[in-house]
Design a protein around this motif. Structure first.
Motif, mmCIF file in Angstrom:
data_model
loop_
_atom_site.group_PDB
_atom_site.id
_atom_site.type_symbol
_atom_site.label_atom_id
_atom_site.label_comp_id
_atom_site.label_asym_id
_atom_site.label_seq_id
_atom_site.Cartn_x
_atom_site.Cartn_y
_atom_site.Cartn_z
ATOM 1 N N ARG A 9 0.852 -1.251 0.023
ATOM 2 C CA ARG A 9 0.024 0.215 0.103
ATOM 3 C C ARG A 9 1.013 1.097 0.174
ATOM 4 O O ARG A 9 0.260 2.226 0.161
ATOM 5 C CB ARG A 9 -0.500 -0.128 1.495
ATOM 6 C CG ARG A 9 -1.829 -1.094 1.045
ATOM 7 C CD ARG A 9 -3.230 -0.862 0.132
ATOM 8 N NE ARG A 9 -3.594 -2.158 -0.192
ATOM 9 C CZ ARG A 9 -5.063 -2.666 1.010
ATOM 10 N NH1 ARG A 9 -4.815 -1.895 1.950
ATOM 11 N NH2 ARG A 9 -5.967 -3.348 0.330
ATOM 12 N N TYR A 10 2.295 1.062 -0.574
ATOM 13 C CA TYR A 10 3.142 2.354 0.222
ATOM 14 C C TYR A 10 2.743 3.662 -0.725
ATOM 15 O O TYR A 10 2.197 4.583 -1.008
ATOM 16 C CB TYR A 10 4.625 2.039 -0.425
ATOM 17 C CG TYR A 10 5.417 3.226 -0.290
ATOM 18 C CD1 TYR A 10 5.350 3.572 0.829
ATOM 19 C CD2 TYR A 10 5.757 3.754 -1.606
ATOM 20 C CE1 TYR A 10 6.611 4.514 0.459
ATOM 21 C CE2 TYR A 10 6.823 4.766 -1.520
ATOM 22 C CZ TYR A 10 7.555 5.307 -0.383
ATOM 23 O OH TYR A 10 7.678 6.371 -0.830
ATOM 24 N N ASP A 11 2.522 3.608 -2.229
ATOM 25 C CA ASP A 11 2.060 4.126 -3.642
ATOM 26 C C ASP A 11 0.901 4.855 -3.146
ATOM 27 O O ASP A 11 0.834 6.531 -2.546
ATOM 28 C CB ASP A 11 1.993 3.571 -4.546
ATOM 29 C CG ASP A 11 3.726 2.953 -4.819
ATOM 30 O OD1 ASP A 11 4.715 3.534 -4.602
ATOM 31 O OD2 ASP A 11 3.714 2.531 -6.067
ATOM 32 N N PHE A 12 -0.408 4.534 -2.290
ATOM 33 C CA PHE A 12 -1.802 4.302 -2.251
ATOM 34 C C PHE A 12 -1.365 5.701 -0.813
ATOM 35 O O PHE A 12 -2.080 6.660 -1.207
ATOM 36 C CB PHE A 12 -2.582 3.510 -1.965
ATOM 37 C CG PHE A 12 -3.902 3.555 -1.129
ATOM 38 C CD1 PHE A 12 -4.692 4.430 -1.983
ATOM 39 C CD2 PHE A 12 -3.583 3.037 -0.163
ATOM 40 C CE1 PHE A 12 -5.912 4.815 -1.079
ATOM 41 C CE2 PHE A 12 -4.964 3.721 0.656
ATOM 42 C CZ PHE A 12 -5.683 4.437 -0.215
ATOM 43 N N LEU A 13 -0.641 4.749 -0.093
ATOM 44 C CA LEU A 13 -0.837 6.145 1.061
ATOM 45 C C LEU A 13 0.213 7.003 0.972
ATOM 46 O O LEU A 13 -0.310 8.454 1.634
ATOM 47 C CB LEU A 13 0.222 5.086 2.372
ATOM 48 C CG LEU A 13 -1.517 3.983 2.314
ATOM 49 C CD1 LEU A 13 -0.529 3.458 3.575
ATOM 50 C CD2 LEU A 13 -2.249 4.428 3.251
ATOM 51 N N ASN A 14 1.504 6.905 0.305
ATOM 52 C CA ASN A 14 1.947 7.880 -0.323
ATOM 53 C C ASN A 14 0.422 9.650 -0.837
ATOM 54 O O ASN A 14 1.140 10.787 -0.742
ATOM 55 C CB ASN A 14 2.962 7.715 -1.386
ATOM 56 C CG ASN A 14 4.397 7.807 -0.888
ATOM 57 O OD1 ASN A 14 4.409 7.687 0.853
ATOM 58 N ND2 ASN A 14 5.474 7.212 -1.473
ATOM 59 N N HIS A 15 0.046 8.562 -1.753
ATOM 60 C CA HIS A 15 -0.928 10.340 -2.716
ATOM 61 C C HIS A 15 -1.985 9.882 -1.554
ATOM 62 O O HIS A 15 -2.753 11.516 -1.423
ATOM 63 C CB HIS A 15 -1.105 9.376 -3.465
ATOM 64 C CG HIS A 15 -0.389 8.825 -4.805
ATOM 65 N ND1 HIS A 15 0.723 9.036 -4.926
ATOM 66 C CD2 HIS A 15 -0.628 7.212 -5.691
ATOM 67 C CE1 HIS A 15 1.154 8.661 -5.481
ATOM 68 N NE2 HIS A 15 0.345 7.726 -6.655
ATOM 69 N N LEU A 16 -2.425 9.018 -1.160
ATOM 70 C CA LEU A 16 -3.350 9.418 0.612
ATOM 71 C C LEU A 16 -2.662 10.792 1.225
ATOM 72 O O LEU A 16 -3.808 11.960 1.516
ATOM 73 C CB LEU A 16 -3.661 8.828 0.982
ATOM 74 C CG LEU A 16 -5.206 8.919 1.832
ATOM 75 C CD1 LEU A 16 -6.167 8.861 1.408
ATOM 76 C CD2 LEU A 16 -5.238 7.387 3.009
ATOM 77 N N PHE A 17 -1.853 10.552 1.952
ATOM 78 C CA PHE A 17 -1.355 11.032 2.573
ATOM 79 C C PHE A 17 -1.057 12.795 3.034
ATOM 80 O O PHE A 17 -1.159 13.493 3.475
ATOM 81 C CB PHE A 17 -0.307 10.902 4.164
ATOM 82 C CG PHE A 17 -0.711 9.228 5.173
ATOM 83 C CD1 PHE A 17 -2.442 9.696 5.600
ATOM 84 C CD2 PHE A 17 -0.298 8.222 4.738
ATOM 85 C CE1 PHE A 17 -2.742 8.557 5.660
ATOM 86 C CE2 PHE A 17 -0.679 7.240 5.786
ATOM 87 C CZ PHE A 17 -1.639 6.931 6.701
#
Ligand code: SAM
Length: 216
Positions: A9-17
């Motif tokens: 989930r690294y990329d997804f959380l980068n974009h989200l946060f």
């Protein structure tokens, strides 16, 4: 901090946060690298390759170096391009000869390298004369944003990340941002490692900084 375990989930959380601002920050970093005297760039701590993608699109050849094999496997999958090659290795012993690269980028990586000066000296060593280093890194803003940003790092990010990934990894994120150098001190470290003309540029009200310097 082990990045091998949070790839999913690294990329997804980068974009989200980052509220999708990470796309913009990386674009600015790639822009700051120009003009380059050549076409070979080291993307240090390349992770899942989100910065390397932008570099490859600019027509440069990119060596993506990282400690984490799992992050690199994701990067390779995302960038099936002959101008990108990924390799496992440490910033403290960059596996290239002196004066190899025309440029170096490092996005959100240097904060994780606790021997900052050792890493900076290695980067300096592998850059050619005239080469340019560009760092993109989080910072604690020294303005009205400081208190809400600290709350966001200490409370919101760990709570939300627990639903998607390993909470401790994201507690480490806030912790490491608070412990990292302030922008002026980091600029001093860069200069003390041999670089010249270090320039700083705040983004997103100082939550993120670009540092750019040259090997003369
Ligand atoms: C926060 S991630 C950033 C990844 C990517 N640059 C990005 O912008 O998404 C930090 C990366 O630094 C790598 N890293 C940490 N210490 C390192 C070291 N000493 N040498 C090379 N890579 C390192 C980690 O494995 C991880 O992939």
């Amino acid at each position: 901090m082990k990045f091998d375990n949070i790839v999913e989930r690294y990329d997804f959380l980068n974009h989200l946060f980052s509220f999708l601002q990470d796309f913009y920050w990386r674009k600015v970093m790639v822009r700051e690298l120009k003009p380059l005297n050549g076409t070979l760039v080291l993307d240090l701590a390349t992770g899942t390759g989100d910065s390397a993608i932008g570099l490859v699109k600019e027509g440069v050849s990119v060596a993506g170096l990282d400690l984490s094999l799992n992050m690199l496997l994701r990067a390779q999958k995302k960038i099936p391009h002959p101008n990108f090659f990924a390799l496992v290795g440490s910033a403290y012993h960059i596996p290239f000869k002196d004066n190899t690269f025309d440029g170096m980028t490092c996005a959100f990586g240097i904060r994780n390298m606790h021997e900052t000066s050792a890493a900076l000296k290695e980067i300096f060593r592998v850059l050619k004369k005239g080469g340019k280093a560009v760092f993109l890194e989080f910072s604690m803003p020294a303005n009205i944003m400081r208190t809400p940003y600290r709350y966001y790092l200490r409370r919101i990010i760990p709570a939300v990340s627990g639903f998607f990934s390993i909470r401790e990894a994201y507690e480490y994120l806030g912790d490491s941002i608070e412990k990292f150098y302030n922008p002026e001190d980091f600029a001093r470290c860069i200069t003390e490692s041999g670089f010249r003309n270090c320039e700083m540029r705040p983004l997103s009200m100082g939550c993120v900084y670009i540092h750019k310097a040259h090997k003369k």
